[in-house]
Design a protein around this motif. Structure first.
Motif, mmCIF file in Angstrom:
data_model
loop_
_atom_site.group_PDB
_atom_site.id
_atom_site.type_symbol
_atom_site.label_atom_id
_atom_site.label_comp_id
_atom_site.label_asym_id
_atom_site.label_seq_id
_atom_site.Cartn_x
_atom_site.Cartn_y
_atom_site.Cartn_z
ATOM 1 N N ASN A 1 3.367 -6.326 1.438
ATOM 2 C CA ASN A 1 3.890 -6.825 0.156
ATOM 3 C C ASN A 1 3.706 -8.335 0.020
ATOM 4 O O ASN A 1 4.576 -9.042 -0.469
ATOM 5 C CB ASN A 1 5.354 -6.420 -0.024
ATOM 6 C CG ASN A 1 5.529 -4.928 -0.046
ATOM 7 O OD1 ASN A 1 4.619 -4.197 -0.432
ATOM 8 N ND2 ASN A 1 6.683 -4.452 0.382
ATOM 9 N N GLY A 2 2.543 -8.816 0.482
ATOM 10 C CA GLY A 2 2.196 -10.226 0.330
ATOM 11 C C GLY A 2 2.760 -11.152 1.388
ATOM 12 O O GLY A 2 2.540 -12.359 1.319
ATOM 13 N N ARG A 3 3.457 -10.605 2.362
ATOM 14 C CA ARG A 3 4.031 -11.423 3.438
ATOM 15 C C ARG A 3 3.431 -11.021 4.769
ATOM 16 O O ARG A 3 3.303 -9.829 5.061
ATOM 17 C CB ARG A 3 5.536 -11.209 3.533
ATOM 18 C CG ARG A 3 6.366 -11.802 2.472
ATOM 19 C CD ARG A 3 7.847 -11.676 2.806
ATOM 20 N NE ARG A 3 8.038 -11.032 4.106
ATOM 21 C CZ ARG A 3 9.076 -10.304 4.463
ATOM 22 N NH1 ARG A 3 10.053 -10.116 3.637
ATOM 23 N NH2 ARG A 3 9.158 -9.739 5.650
ATOM 24 N N GLU B 1 8.694 -0.905 -2.206
ATOM 25 C CA GLU B 1 9.590 -2.054 -2.378
ATOM 26 C C GLU B 1 8.982 -3.139 -3.249
ATOM 27 O O GLU B 1 9.714 -3.947 -3.829
ATOM 28 C CB GLU B 1 9.993 -2.637 -1.014
ATOM 29 C CG GLU B 1 10.985 -1.807 -0.241
ATOM 30 C CD GLU B 1 10.368 -0.713 0.615
ATOM 31 O OE1 GLU B 1 11.125 -0.040 1.328
ATOM 32 O OE2 GLU B 1 9.139 -0.503 0.570
ATOM 33 N N ALA B 2 7.660 -3.181 -3.378
ATOM 34 C CA ALA B 2 6.990 -4.213 -4.180
ATOM 35 C C ALA B 2 6.740 -3.787 -5.624
ATOM 36 O O ALA B 2 6.318 -4.605 -6.441
ATOM 37 C CB ALA B 2 5.661 -4.593 -3.539
ATOM 38 N N MET B 3 6.999 -2.544 -5.964
ATOM 39 C CA MET B 3 6.629 -2.050 -7.288
ATOM 40 C C MET B 3 7.429 -2.669 -8.427
ATOM 41 O O MET B 3 6.907 -2.831 -9.525
ATOM 42 C CB MET B 3 6.726 -0.530 -7.341
ATOM 43 C CG MET B 3 5.672 0.188 -6.516
ATOM 44 S SD MET B 3 3.968 -0.151 -7.032
ATOM 45 C CE MET B 3 3.470 -1.394 -5.835
ATOM 46 N N GLU B 4 8.664 -3.031 -8.213
ATOM 47 C CA GLU B 4 9.469 -3.591 -9.302
ATOM 48 C C GLU B 4 8.933 -4.945 -9.769
ATOM 49 O O GLU B 4 9.088 -5.294 -10.928
ATOM 50 C CB GLU B 4 10.930 -3.722 -8.879
ATOM 51 C CG GLU B 4 11.824 -4.033 -10.044
ATOM 52 C CD GLU B 4 13.289 -3.924 -9.701
ATOM 53 O OE1 GLU B 4 14.101 -4.285 -10.556
ATOM 54 O OE2 GLU B 4 13.628 -3.479 -8.601
ATOM 55 N N GLN B 5 8.272 -5.670 -8.873
ATOM 56 C CA GLN B 5 7.702 -6.967 -9.236
ATOM 57 C C GLN B 5 6.247 -6.864 -9.701
ATOM 58 O O GLN B 5 5.610 -7.867 -9.991
ATOM 59 C CB GLN B 5 7.772 -7.949 -8.053
ATOM 60 C CG GLN B 5 9.161 -8.461 -7.759
ATOM 61 C CD GLN B 5 10.024 -7.433 -7.045
ATOM 62 O OE1 GLN B 5 9.561 -6.744 -6.165
ATOM 63 N NE2 GLN B 5 11.273 -7.319 -7.465
ATOM 64 N N ASP B 6 5.728 -5.657 -9.764
ATOM 65 C CA ASP B 6 4.341 -5.412 -10.127
ATOM 66 C C ASP B 6 4.295 -4.840 -11.541
ATOM 67 O O ASP B 6 5.027 -3.895 -11.852
ATOM 68 C CB ASP B 6 3.753 -4.412 -9.124
ATOM 69 C CG ASP B 6 2.335 -4.039 -9.434
ATOM 70 O OD1 ASP B 6 1.443 -4.700 -8.900
ATOM 71 O OD2 ASP B 6 2.124 -3.081 -10.205
ATOM 72 N N LYS B 7 3.446 -5.385 -12.403
ATOM 73 C CA LYS B 7 3.404 -4.948 -13.806
ATOM 74 C C LYS B 7 3.153 -3.441 -13.934
ATOM 75 O O LYS B 7 3.867 -2.745 -14.662
ATOM 76 C CB LYS B 7 2.323 -5.733 -14.555
ATOM 77 C CG LYS B 7 2.192 -5.339 -16.008
ATOM 78 C CD LYS B 7 1.078 -6.104 -16.697
ATOM 79 C CE LYS B 7 0.933 -5.641 -18.127
ATOM 80 N NZ LYS B 7 -0.161 -6.305 -18.814
ATOM 81 N N VAL B 8 2.162 -2.946 -13.241
ATOM 82 C CA VAL B 8 1.841 -1.517 -13.334
ATOM 83 C C VAL B 8 2.937 -0.685 -12.657
ATOM 84 O O VAL B 8 3.413 0.301 -13.224
ATOM 85 C CB VAL B 8 0.452 -1.214 -12.736
ATOM 86 C CG1 VAL B 8 0.154 0.279 -12.775
ATOM 87 C CG2 VAL B 8 -0.635 -1.999 -13.465
ATOM 88 N N GLY B 9 3.351 -1.095 -11.480
ATOM 89 C CA GLY B 9 4.400 -0.374 -10.774
ATOM 90 C C GLY B 9 5.695 -0.321 -11.561
ATOM 91 O O GLY B 9 6.362 0.721 -11.616
ATOM 92 N N LYS B 10 6.058 -1.421 -12.191
ATOM 93 C CA LYS B 10 7.279 -1.468 -13.003
ATOM 94 C C LYS B 10 7.161 -0.540 -14.213
ATOM 95 O O LYS B 10 8.110 0.169 -14.556
ATOM 96 C CB LYS B 10 7.547 -2.905 -13.444
ATOM 97 C CG LYS B 10 8.762 -3.067 -14.325
ATOM 98 C CD LYS B 10 10.037 -2.949 -13.549
ATOM 99 C CE LYS B 10 11.223 -3.348 -14.407
ATOM 100 N NZ LYS B 10 12.339 -2.461 -14.256
ATOM 101 N N ALA B 11 5.988 -0.520 -14.847
ATOM 102 C CA ALA B 11 5.774 0.382 -15.986
ATOM 103 C C ALA B 11 5.918 1.839 -15.550
ATOM 104 O O ALA B 11 6.515 2.658 -16.267
ATOM 105 C CB ALA B 11 4.403 0.140 -16.617
#
Length: 152
Positions: A7-9, A74-84
């Motif tokens: 998740n970018g870390r 865990e990273a989907m809420e901060q991701d445009k597609v994942g959040k959609a």
């Protein structure tokens, strides 16, 4: 120690390189959103992305992910597609028991990254590796189409 990018870390995981990504996430990093289902890459509950591609983390060793990018639910809420996708899941009341849903969302997100207007056949193909014991497949398909419209 194995260094992974999750998740970018960049994180250090104290585990044998043959340890499946699933267990490194859950047991070593306390990231429990990714679920154990079958342990044989048959059900899709353990789905994560490796460099944007859908993989089954229950059979993929952490050694295969070194130098790669792992993305989890865990990273989907901060991701445009994942959040959609997650928002559409709620609107369409997709989950019943909910156990398979993190894997379902990860597969649907990967689909919508590469196909902005999927047909029923595209959705069925992309989601074929994800089993829902509750049988909410029609709602899953409707939610994916809704998320696609939201992202258009």
């Amino acid at each position: 120690m194995v260094q992974l990018n999750i998740n970018g870390r960049d994180v250090q995981v104290d585990a044998d390189p043959s340890t499946p990504i699933l267990w490194a996430l859950r047991d070593n990093l306390d990231m429990t959103g990714t679920k154990f289902g079958c342990g044989a890459a048959l059900c899709g509950a353990c789905t994560v992305h490796l460099n944007g591609n859908v993989i089954r983390s229950c059979v993929t060793p952490i050694s295969a992910a070194v130098g790669q990018k792992i993305t989890t639910i865990e990273a989907m809420e901060q991701d445009k597609v994942g959040k959609a996708v997650q928002d559409a899941w709620v609107r369409h009341d997709v989950p019943q028991c909910g156990y398979c849903q993190s894997g379902q969302v990860m597969s649907a997100t990967a689909l919508l990254r590469t196909n902005k207007a999927p047909t029923d056949a595209d959705i069925d193909n992309a989601m074929s590796g994800n089993i829902c014991r509750c049988g909410t497949y029609q709602r899953i398909r409707a939610a994916i189409k809704d998320a696609a419209k939201t992202l258009a």
